[in-house]
Design an enzyme around this catalytic site. Structure first.
Site, PDB file in Angstrom:
ATOM      1  N   GLU A  73       0.859  -1.199   0.000  1.00  0.00           N
ATOM      2  CA  GLU A  73       0.000   0.000   0.000  1.00  0.00           C
ATOM      3  C   GLU A  73       0.888   1.239   0.000  1.00  0.00           C
ATOM      4  O   GLU A  73       1.804   1.352   0.798  1.00  0.00           O
ATOM      5  CB  GLU A  73      -0.941   0.001   1.213  1.00  0.00           C
ATOM      6  CG  GLU A  73      -1.765   1.262   1.391  1.00  0.00           C
ATOM      7  CD  GLU A  73      -2.593   1.637   0.160  1.00  0.00           C
ATOM      8  OE1 GLU A  73      -3.420   0.819  -0.284  1.00  0.00           O
ATOM      9  OE2 GLU A  73      -2.389   2.747  -0.387  1.00  0.00           O
ATOM     10  N   THR A 102      -9.962   4.294  -1.446  1.00  0.00           N
ATOM     11  CA  THR A 102     -10.870   5.407  -1.722  1.00  0.00           C
ATOM     12  C   THR A 102     -12.099   5.384  -0.822  1.00  0.00           C
ATOM     13  O   THR A 102     -12.465   6.399  -0.229  1.00  0.00           O
ATOM     14  CB  THR A 102     -11.333   5.339  -3.194  1.00  0.00           C
ATOM     15  OG1 THR A 102     -10.183   5.267  -4.023  1.00  0.00           O
ATOM     16  CG2 THR A 102     -12.157   6.554  -3.568  1.00  0.00           C
ATOM     17  N   TYR A 115     -23.000  11.436 -10.104  1.00  0.00           N
ATOM     18  CA  TYR A 115     -23.191  10.930  -8.737  1.00  0.00           C
ATOM     19  C   TYR A 115     -22.344  11.684  -7.690  1.00  0.00           C
ATOM     20  O   TYR A 115     -22.886  12.191  -6.699  1.00  0.00           O
ATOM     21  CB  TYR A 115     -22.909   9.424  -8.689  1.00  0.00           C
ATOM     22  CG  TYR A 115     -23.649   8.716  -9.794  1.00  0.00           C
ATOM     23  CD1 TYR A 115     -24.952   8.279  -9.598  1.00  0.00           C
ATOM     24  CD2 TYR A 115     -23.092   8.558 -11.054  1.00  0.00           C
ATOM     25  CE1 TYR A 115     -25.667   7.681 -10.622  1.00  0.00           C
ATOM     26  CE2 TYR A 115     -23.795   7.968 -12.090  1.00  0.00           C
ATOM     27  CZ  TYR A 115     -25.085   7.533 -11.872  1.00  0.00           C
ATOM     28  OH  TYR A 115     -25.792   6.970 -12.887  1.00  0.00           O
ATOM     29  N   ILE A 116     -21.039  11.755  -7.908  1.00  0.00           N
ATOM     30  CA  ILE A 116     -20.169  12.366  -6.892  1.00  0.00           C
ATOM     31  C   ILE A 116     -20.480  13.847  -6.751  1.00  0.00           C
ATOM     32  O   ILE A 116     -20.640  14.379  -5.647  1.00  0.00           O
ATOM     33  CB  ILE A 116     -18.680  12.111  -7.249  1.00  0.00           C
ATOM     34  CG1 ILE A 116     -18.365  10.622  -7.092  1.00  0.00           C
ATOM     35  CG2 ILE A 116     -17.756  12.962  -6.393  1.00  0.00           C
ATOM     36  CD1 ILE A 116     -16.983  10.200  -7.541  1.00  0.00           C
ATOM     37  N   GLY A 170     -15.594  12.655 -13.307  1.00  0.00           N
ATOM     38  CA  GLY A 170     -15.202  11.287 -13.634  1.00  0.00           C
ATOM     39  C   GLY A 170     -13.935  10.878 -12.914  1.00  0.00           C
ATOM     40  O   GLY A 170     -13.302  11.654 -12.211  1.00  0.00           O
ATOM     41  N   ASP A 218     -12.000  -1.034  -9.151  1.00  0.00           N
ATOM     42  CA  ASP A 218     -12.204   0.051 -10.108  1.00  0.00           C
ATOM     43  C   ASP A 218     -11.209   0.041 -11.273  1.00  0.00           C
ATOM     44  O   ASP A 218     -11.532   0.497 -12.365  1.00  0.00           O
ATOM     45  CB  ASP A 218     -12.077   1.407  -9.395  1.00  0.00           C
ATOM     46  CG  ASP A 218     -13.326   1.762  -8.589  1.00  0.00           C
ATOM     47  OD1 ASP A 218     -14.177   0.868  -8.390  1.00  0.00           O
ATOM     48  OD2 ASP A 218     -13.442   2.928  -8.166  1.00  0.00           O
ATOM     49  N   THR A 243     -17.840   0.188  -4.380  1.00  0.00           N
ATOM     50  CA  THR A 243     -17.268  -0.649  -3.335  1.00  0.00           C
ATOM     51  C   THR A 243     -17.787  -2.078  -3.441  1.00  0.00           C
ATOM     52  O   THR A 243     -17.018  -3.040  -3.321  1.00  0.00           O
ATOM     53  CB  THR A 243     -17.602  -0.010  -1.971  1.00  0.00           C
ATOM     54  OG1 THR A 243     -16.699   1.077  -1.811  1.00  0.00           O
ATOM     55  CG2 THR A 243     -17.448  -0.974  -0.829  1.00  0.00           C
ATOM     56  N   HIS A 287     -45.962  -3.350   6.910  1.00  0.00           N
ATOM     57  CA  HIS A 287     -46.541  -2.006   6.872  1.00  0.00           C
ATOM     58  C   HIS A 287     -46.098  -1.215   8.097  1.00  0.00           C
ATOM     59  O   HIS A 287     -46.082  -1.772   9.201  1.00  0.00           O
ATOM     60  CB  HIS A 287     -48.076  -2.102   6.853  1.00  0.00           C
ATOM     61  CG  HIS A 287     -48.728  -0.763   6.980  1.00  0.00           C
ATOM     62  ND1 HIS A 287     -48.813   0.110   5.916  1.00  0.00           N
ATOM     63  CD2 HIS A 287     -49.279  -0.129   8.056  1.00  0.00           C
ATOM     64  CE1 HIS A 287     -49.418   1.221   6.319  1.00  0.00           C
ATOM     65  NE2 HIS A 287     -49.711   1.099   7.617  1.00  0.00           N
TER      66      HIS A 287
HETATM   67  C1  LIG Z   1     -16.616  10.781  -3.438  1.00  0.00           C
HETATM   68  C2  LIG Z   1     -16.856   9.325  -3.676  1.00  0.00           C
HETATM   69  C3  LIG Z   1     -17.963   8.719  -3.116  1.00  0.00           C
HETATM   70  C4  LIG Z   1     -18.206   7.369  -3.334  1.00  0.00           C
HETATM   71  N1  LIG Z   1     -19.315   6.800  -2.791  1.00  0.00           N
HETATM   72  C5  LIG Z   1     -19.565   5.490  -3.004  1.00  0.00           C
HETATM   73  C6  LIG Z   1     -20.701   4.863  -2.431  1.00  0.00           C
HETATM   74  O1  LIG Z   1     -21.492   5.497  -1.736  1.00  0.00           O
HETATM   75  N2  LIG Z   1     -20.901   3.546  -2.676  1.00  0.00           N
HETATM   76  C7  LIG Z   1     -20.039   2.809  -3.446  1.00  0.00           C
HETATM   77  O2  LIG Z   1     -20.276   1.619  -3.640  1.00  0.00           O
HETATM   78  N3  LIG Z   1     -18.947   3.383  -4.007  1.00  0.00           N
HETATM   79  C8  LIG Z   1     -18.692   4.688  -3.797  1.00  0.00           C
HETATM   80  N4  LIG Z   1     -17.573   5.261  -4.337  1.00  0.00           N
HETATM   81  C9  LIG Z   1     -16.681   4.427  -5.154  1.00  0.00           C
HETATM   82  C10 LIG Z   1     -15.775   3.561  -4.271  1.00  0.00           C
HETATM   83  O3  LIG Z   1     -15.080   4.371  -3.355  1.00  0.00           O
HETATM   84  C11 LIG Z   1     -14.805   2.799  -5.145  1.00  0.00           C
HETATM   85  O4  LIG Z   1     -15.526   2.114  -6.134  1.00  0.00           O
HETATM   86  C12 LIG Z   1     -13.998   1.780  -4.344  1.00  0.00           C
HETATM   87  O5  LIG Z   1     -13.293   2.395  -3.300  1.00  0.00           O
HETATM   88  C13 LIG Z   1     -13.032   1.062  -5.273  1.00  0.00           C
HETATM   89  O6  LIG Z   1     -12.264   0.188  -4.519  1.00  0.00           O
HETATM   90  P1  LIG Z   1     -10.944  -0.438  -5.114  1.00  0.00           P
HETATM   91  O7  LIG Z   1     -10.593  -1.533  -4.186  1.00  0.00           O
HETATM   92  O8  LIG Z   1     -11.093  -0.765  -6.530  1.00  0.00           O
HETATM   93  O9  LIG Z   1      -9.829   0.728  -5.065  1.00  0.00           O
HETATM   94  P2  LIG Z   1      -9.435   1.802  -3.991  1.00  0.00           P
HETATM   95  O10 LIG Z   1     -10.365   1.815  -2.847  1.00  0.00           O
HETATM   96  O11 LIG Z   1      -9.228   3.073  -4.705  1.00  0.00           O
HETATM   97  O12 LIG Z   1      -8.035   1.280  -3.417  1.00  0.00           O
HETATM   98  C14 LIG Z   1      -6.871   1.270  -4.189  1.00  0.00           C
HETATM   99  C15 LIG Z   1      -5.663   1.305  -3.269  1.00  0.00           C
HETATM  100  O13 LIG Z   1      -4.490   1.026  -4.022  1.00  0.00           O
HETATM  101  C16 LIG Z   1      -3.437   1.869  -3.583  1.00  0.00           C
HETATM  102  N5  LIG Z   1      -2.480   1.974  -4.690  1.00  0.00           N
HETATM  103  C17 LIG Z   1      -2.692   2.511  -5.914  1.00  0.00           C
HETATM  104  N6  LIG Z   1      -1.602   2.362  -6.685  1.00  0.00           N
HETATM  105  C18 LIG Z   1      -0.665   1.753  -5.932  1.00  0.00           C
HETATM  106  C19 LIG Z   1       0.675   1.329  -6.161  1.00  0.00           C
HETATM  107  N7  LIG Z   1       1.254   1.485  -7.351  1.00  0.00           N
HETATM  108  N8  LIG Z   1       1.343   0.745  -5.152  1.00  0.00           N
HETATM  109  C20 LIG Z   1       0.751   0.553  -3.944  1.00  0.00           C
HETATM  110  N9  LIG Z   1      -0.513   0.912  -3.670  1.00  0.00           N
HETATM  111  C21 LIG Z   1      -1.204   1.492  -4.653  1.00  0.00           C
HETATM  112  C22 LIG Z   1      -4.145   3.165  -3.264  1.00  0.00           C
HETATM  113  O14 LIG Z   1      -3.374   3.975  -2.393  1.00  0.00           O
HETATM  114  C23 LIG Z   1      -5.435   2.662  -2.620  1.00  0.00           C
HETATM  115  O15 LIG Z   1      -5.288   2.520  -1.238  1.00  0.00           O
HETATM  116  C24 LIG Z   1     -17.290   6.608  -4.120  1.00  0.00           C
HETATM  117  C25 LIG Z   1     -16.155   7.205  -4.667  1.00  0.00           C
HETATM  118  C26 LIG Z   1     -15.937   8.552  -4.447  1.00  0.00           C
HETATM  119  C27 LIG Z   1     -14.704   9.171  -5.036  1.00  0.00           C
END
Ligand SMILES: Cc1cc2nc3c(=O)[nH]c(=O)nc-3n(C[C@H](O)[C@H](O)[C@H](O)COP(=O)(O)OP(=O)(O)OC[C@H]3O[C@@H](n4cnc5c(N)ncnc54)[C@H](O)[C@@H]3O)c2cc1C
Length: 462
Positions: free
Chosen positions: A37, A44, A183-184, A270, A311, A319, A444
């Site tokens: 990490e 995120t 959305y965001i 985006g 993502d 999430t 209900h």
């Molecule tokens: C404002 C906002 C609100 C949101 N609200 C919702 C919601 O209500 N419900 C929902 O379902 N989704 C929501 N989302 C989307 C959700 O946050 C993401 O879809 C989710 O966090 C994606 O998870 P992930 O595991 O793919 O990646 P992430 O959670 O982004 O984790 C990726 C990790 O990899 C690490 N990383 C990246 N590159 C490297 C590298 N080269 N070496 C080491 N570590 C690295 C990063 O530091 C990070 O910790 C929201 C997003 C935003 C921005």
């Protein structure tokens, strides 16, 4: 002579929604895992996405209900106000608890070696982290994404915020200009309006959340405008310039005032995947034109044994989809199952108030399939629970295949819509006809109790 690479059974890059749970399953199966990490544990959702935003949405809802207190016969002494420092502190506490919970879980996990730093591929199964070399037959990429910052005219000359900055704000902007009506952007727009900011939403296309049906877009616009949010659509001539009062955003080419001056600008146009600095070329891992890692139905990349989760694979942006990627990979690799990502039903919510719960196709998408459809629609003003709560904005809508009686999609824009949508989502996942609702006895008073009525009142699409 170069140090040899440390060998693991598996390497996981990123501690977002898929990585930590996968580390748990792999180590429980006796595999050695390196978990890398580069920033905050939890990614995120925990640090800058779902958790902080939904915490702030809850504070904004409290502010709104305090303003509406008299409608409910509740008498407050004086004008309710918002202490943004306390609002932010509440979010910061929840972020910190989530982050440290994941970090200590991984640190204490038997068989898991946690490395803090930026991971980069040096070969198909080789990774470097700050000079340390690692190798493994299986590598799982869970690097997530970040706010996209496109090359818009003048943007480089003005200060702007992204979701990462927004969750740290402990003051209320005078005038927040939100670039991006999806959305965001809409969640931040409504919450900061409720905290007391003047808010303008600027959207390039002709309507807000343009992926949804037109009636959904129109209803959400009406809800936001009724709270005093200015909405500027068709903003095709977007450009930015410094101004004495903050930032001048050129909005309109043809309609309305050509320029909006904000004290703060939020970019919510985006996301882009964190794949540009990962050395994917050195490994031969293919991406699409936008940088998303290309994966097959089992989430394996173009390199055997290397998987793309969450993502960064472009197959989901939530999430629950990232977590489901973990479930798919774990089930296939550890439990001998045959689970495909294409089997996943799209479901999600927009956490405005009222929220929008969504599953499956939009009405427009269903119509494009040219099959005979049944459509049911009911305003929330005809939902008892909503009336009792004095939260009657929005509607519920369902689209059904007239021949198979299978639900194709649904939208519940209304109080409790994010929860009530699961009644329909579950039926769709069970792949049974919607007639099963005829013998259901819903509780209900709830929003969900009107789902059988909604289905019973469906009409053939014209
Ligand atoms: C404002 C906002 C609100 C949101 N609200 C919702 C919601 O209500 N419900 C929902 O379902 N989704 C929501 N989302 C989307 C959700 O946050 C993401 O879809 C989710 O966090 C994606 O998870 P992930 O595991 O793919 O990646 P992430 O959670 O982004 O984790 C990726 C990790 O990899 C690490 N990383 C990246 N590159 C490297 C590298 N080269 N070496 C080491 N570590 C690295 C990063 O530091 C990070 O910790 C929201 C997003 C935003 C921005």
């Amino acid at each position: 002579m170069n140090d040899p690479a440390r060998r693991f059974d598996a390497i996981i890059i990123g501690t977002g929604q898929a990585g930590p749970s996968l580390a748990g399953r792999l180590t429980a199966a006796g595999r050695s895992v390196a978990m890398i990490e580069r920033r905050h544990f939890g990614g995120t959702c925990v640090n800058t996405g779902c958790k902080p935003t939904k915490t702030l949405v809850a504070s904004a809802y409290a502010a709104r209900m305090a303003q509406r207190a008299a409608e409910y016969g509740v008498v407050l002494d004086g004008t309710p106000g918002v202490d943004m420092k306390r609002v932010q502190a509440r979010a910061a506490k929840i972020i910190q608890e989530g982050r440290s919970g994941i970090e200590s879980w991984l640190d204490g996990m038997d068989g898991c070696t946690v490395l803090r730093g930026h991971a980069r591929f040096t070969g198909p199964h080789d990774i470097e982290v700050d000079g340390a070399k690692l190798t493994a037959p299986q590598i799982f990429i869970n690097v997530g994404g970040r706010a996209s910052v496109p090359d818009l005219p003048g943007l480089g000359d003005v200060p702007y915020l992204t979701n990462t900055d927004m969750v740290e704000l402990d003051t209320v902007p005078g005038h927040l200009v939100v670039i991006g009506g999806s959305y965001i952007g809409l969640e931040f727009a409504q919450m900061f309006r409720r905290f007391g900011a003047r808010v303008t939403v600027v959207e390039k296309s002709g309507r807000l959340i343009a992926r949804e049906d037109e009636d959904v877009s129109a209803a959400i616009r009406e809800i936001l405008e009724a709270e005093g949010i200015d909405v500027r659509t068709n903003a095709e001539c977007l450009s930015f310039a410094r101004h004495d009062d903050g930032v001048a955003v050129r909005v309109g080419c043809t309609e309305g005032a050509p320029e909006v001056v904000g004290t703060h600008v939020l970019l919510a146009i985006g996301r882009r995947p964190n794949t540009d600095d990962l050395g994917l070329e050195a490994a031969g891992i293919r991406t699409d034109a936008r940088g998303y890692i290309t994966v097959d139905d089992f989430l394996e990349t173009s390199v055997p044994g290397v998987y793309g989760l969450g993502d960064c694979n472009g197959r989901g942006a939530f999430t629950h989809t990232a977590y489901n990627d973990f479930e798919i990979v774990a089930a296939n690799l550890l439990d001998g199952q045959d689970w495909k990502v294409s089997e996943r039903l799209p479901g999600y919510a927009l956490y405005t108030d009222p929220p929008l719960g969504r599953v499956g196709m939009t009405e427009a998408q269903a119509r494009q399939t040219r099959r005979p459809l049944l459509i049911g629609k009911r305003p929330m003003s005809k939902v008892g629970r909503a009336v009792e709560k004095a939260e009657t904005l929005g509607f519920m809508k369902v689209v059904v295949d007239a021949q198979t009686q299978r639900i194709l999609g649904a939208a519940i824009l209304g109080t409790g819509g994010d929860e009530a949508i699961h009644g329909l989502l579950d039926i769709m996942n069970a792949n049974v006809p919607c007639t099963v609702f005829q013998r259901a006895v819903p509780i209900h008073p709830t929003v969900s109790e009107l789902i059988p009525t909604l289905l019973a009142e469906m009409k053939p699409a014209t």
